[in-house]
Design a protein around this motif. Structure first.
Motif, PDB file in Angstrom:
ATOM      1  N   ALA A 146     -18.254  47.161 144.441  1.00 16.58           N
ATOM      2  CA  ALA A 146     -19.368  47.643 145.246  1.00 16.58           C
ATOM      3  C   ALA A 146     -20.080  46.443 145.836  1.00 16.58           C
ATOM      4  N   THR A 147     -20.548  46.579 147.074  1.00 13.10           N
ATOM      5  CA  THR A 147     -21.293  45.492 147.691  1.00 13.10           C
ATOM      6  C   THR A 147     -22.295  46.062 148.684  1.00 13.10           C
ATOM      7  N   MET A 148     -23.397  45.333 148.873  1.00 17.63           N
ATOM      8  CA  MET A 148     -24.460  45.746 149.784  1.00 17.63           C
ATOM      9  C   MET A 148     -25.145  44.489 150.302  1.00 17.63           C
ATOM     10  N   THR A 149     -25.387  44.457 151.587  1.00 18.56           N
ATOM     11  CA  THR A 149     -26.038  43.307 152.214  1.00 18.56           C
ATOM     12  C   THR A 149     -27.519  43.623 152.390  1.00 18.56           C
ATOM     13  N   ILE A 150     -28.367  42.776 151.821  1.00 17.79           N
ATOM     14  CA  ILE A 150     -29.791  43.081 151.715  1.00 17.79           C
ATOM     15  C   ILE A 150     -30.598  42.058 152.502  1.00 17.79           C
ATOM     16  N   GLU A 151     -31.396  42.577 153.445  1.00 18.44           N
ATOM     17  CA  GLU A 151     -32.227  41.719 154.278  1.00 18.44           C
ATOM     18  C   GLU A 151     -33.664  42.193 154.154  1.00 18.44           C
ATOM     19  N   LEU A 161     -32.114  51.326 146.235  1.00 21.49           N
ATOM     20  CA  LEU A 161     -30.931  52.052 145.754  1.00 21.49           C
ATOM     21  C   LEU A 161     -31.110  52.480 144.303  1.00 21.49           C
ATOM     22  N   TYR A 162     -31.535  51.539 143.459  1.00 24.14           N
ATOM     23  CA  TYR A 162     -31.789  51.805 142.032  1.00 24.14           C
ATOM     24  C   TYR A 162     -33.222  51.364 141.738  1.00 24.14           C
ATOM     25  N   GLY A 208     -25.702  49.416 153.839  1.00 20.96           N
ATOM     26  CA  GLY A 208     -25.690  50.458 152.809  1.00 20.96           C
ATOM     27  C   GLY A 208     -24.834  49.983 151.649  1.00 20.96           C
ATOM     28  N   LEU A 209     -24.475  50.917 150.771  1.00 24.63           N
ATOM     29  CA  LEU A 209     -23.619  50.569 149.638  1.00 24.63           C
ATOM     30  C   LEU A 209     -22.176  50.876 150.013  1.00 24.63           C
ATOM     31  N   LEU A 210     -21.329  49.858 149.937  1.00 24.13           N
ATOM     32  CA  LEU A 210     -19.903  50.067 150.184  1.00 24.13           C
ATOM     33  C   LEU A 210     -19.181  50.085 148.847  1.00 24.13           C
ATOM     34  N   PRO A 221     -18.289  53.927 152.538  1.00 19.19           N
ATOM     35  CA  PRO A 221     -19.673  53.469 152.721  1.00 19.19           C
ATOM     36  C   PRO A 221     -20.677  54.592 152.459  1.00 19.19           C
ATOM     37  N   PHE A 222     -21.806  54.233 151.843  1.00 16.57           N
ATOM     38  CA  PHE A 222     -22.908  55.182 151.622  1.00 16.57           C
ATOM     39  C   PHE A 222     -24.154  54.637 152.311  1.00 16.57           C
ATOM     40  N   ASP A 223     -24.884  55.506 153.003  1.00 17.62           N
ATOM     41  CA  ASP A 223     -26.158  55.078 153.586  1.00 17.62           C
ATOM     42  C   ASP A 223     -27.193  54.892 152.484  1.00 17.62           C
ATOM     43  N   VAL A 224     -28.019  53.874 152.612  1.00 20.62           N
ATOM     44  CA  VAL A 224     -29.151  53.666 151.707  1.00 20.62           C
ATOM     45  C   VAL A 224     -30.390  53.542 152.584  1.00 20.62           C
TER      46      VAL A 224
END
Ligand SMILES: [Zn+2]
Length: 335
Positions: A146-151, A161-162, A208-210, A221-224
């Motif tokens: 799982a990976t997510m790019t956070i800006e 997300l959590y 989002g969360l991939l 992919p999931f939208d967050v």
């Protein structure tokens, strides 16, 4: 670089950038390797030393590093310098916590997650949003990643997300289900490219969360959504810093290791190095010293294997009980 969407200007940005890699195990090592091959300057941080039984998923570490007693961060940095002697690469053999993350992260363009635990990820998330540094979450377990790019700035963070780190035991860990290197390679490759896109300013990014499953051929992919009530990016409370330990000895079970990491009270990263040769001589009278190097002393006592680092931290093997590890530290090393 021939790939047109990066180009010569992008290549120059990559070469000028500096990325903090938090954790240099399976995923962190694979990400660092990919970024080094792209010419990106790196700072590697890891609290652990290599072990023979998990070399099957370490791309930057080998058998000789195990024998030499070299911490993962130092060994991985040496391997990257051998690939490219001109690469800017620094190494810190330490654990990442609320008390040192802001200093470690300062001056970096991107932070990337090579850890195996959510406690550290939430510290990184709060620090990154507080400092306005983008970061890339990345994890692998079993055949999945799982990976997510956070800006910062109105886009979702890990706490959107959590809202809280999952409690210990609530999620699968490499302790319970293992990890396949092909899953690491796929998700680390995606995360490394997200770091490169952040540096060169390229789109699209994975906000989002991939989730990937290399066994079942799933790439989902999931939208967050960014949450206005998020304690980190919405309300700027930064709970990871409020939970700072009050000076107690901090003991944390390590994923998949039957071992506990112990950080003694009141020893910041600026504390003087401990006298490893002196401690080794003292221990030789009552314990079995099995390895000494410039970086560590390893000894066996009471059925445990204790690895003491020059900065005073230790990894106590043969138990996953933090209280047992704390008492072994107090008994054999003292405070
Ligand atoms: Zn948030």
């Amino acid at each position: 670089m021939l790939f047109a969407r990066i180009g010569a200007a992008g290549q120059a940005r990559l070469a000028a950038a500096r990325v903090l890699v938090v954790g240099v195990g399976a995923t962190g090592g694979a990400i660092a390797h990919a970024l080094a091959r792209a010419g990106v300057g790196l700072t590697l941080v890891d609290r652990d030393f290599p072990e023979r039984h998990n070399l099957q998923r370490q791309t930057l570490l080998d058998d000789a590093d195990v024998d030499a007693g070299i911490p993962k961060a130092v060994a991985a940095a040496a391997r990257l310098r051998a690939i490219d002697p001109d690469l800017a690469v620094a190494a810190h053999a330490t654990d990442v916590h609320a008390g040192n993350i802001l200093a470690l992260a300062a001056g970096h363009d991107v932070i990337v997650d090579g850890t195996d635990n959510f406690a550290t990820r939430f510290v990184v998330n709060d620090a990154a949003v507080k400092l306005g540094i983008p970061w890339v979450y990345c994890g692998a377990i079993a055949a999945t990643g799982a990976t997510m790019t956070i800006e910062a700035g109105g886009k979702p963070c890990l706490r959107c997300l959590y809202p809280e780190p999952p409690p210990p035991g609530a999620v699968d860990t490499c302790d319970t289900v293992g990890v396949l290197y092909p899953a690491v390679a796929v998700v680390a490759g995606i995360a490394a490219l997200e770091v490169m896109k952040l540096i060169v300013g390229a789109e699209p990014r994975n906000r989002g969360l991939l989730h990937v499953d290399v066994w079942e051929h799933i790439y989902q992919p999931f939208d967050v959504a960014a949450r206005a009530d998020c304690a980190t990016c919405g309300r700027h409370v930064f709970p990871a810093f409020e939970a700072r330990d009050g000076g107690d000895v901090l003991a944390t079970a390590l994923c998949g290791r039957d071992a506990v990491h112990v950080r003694p009270a009141g020893r910041g990263d600026a504390a003087a190095a401990v006298d490893l040769p002196g401690i080794a001589r003292r221990l030789a009278a009552s314990a079995h010293v099995v390895q000494t190097s410039a970086h560590l002393v390893r000894f066996e006592a009471d059925g445990l294997t204790v690895t003491l680092f020059a900065d005073g931290r230790a990894i106590v093997g043969g138990t996953d009980d933090p209280a047992a590890a704390r008492s072994a530290y107090a008994r054999w090393i003292g405070n």
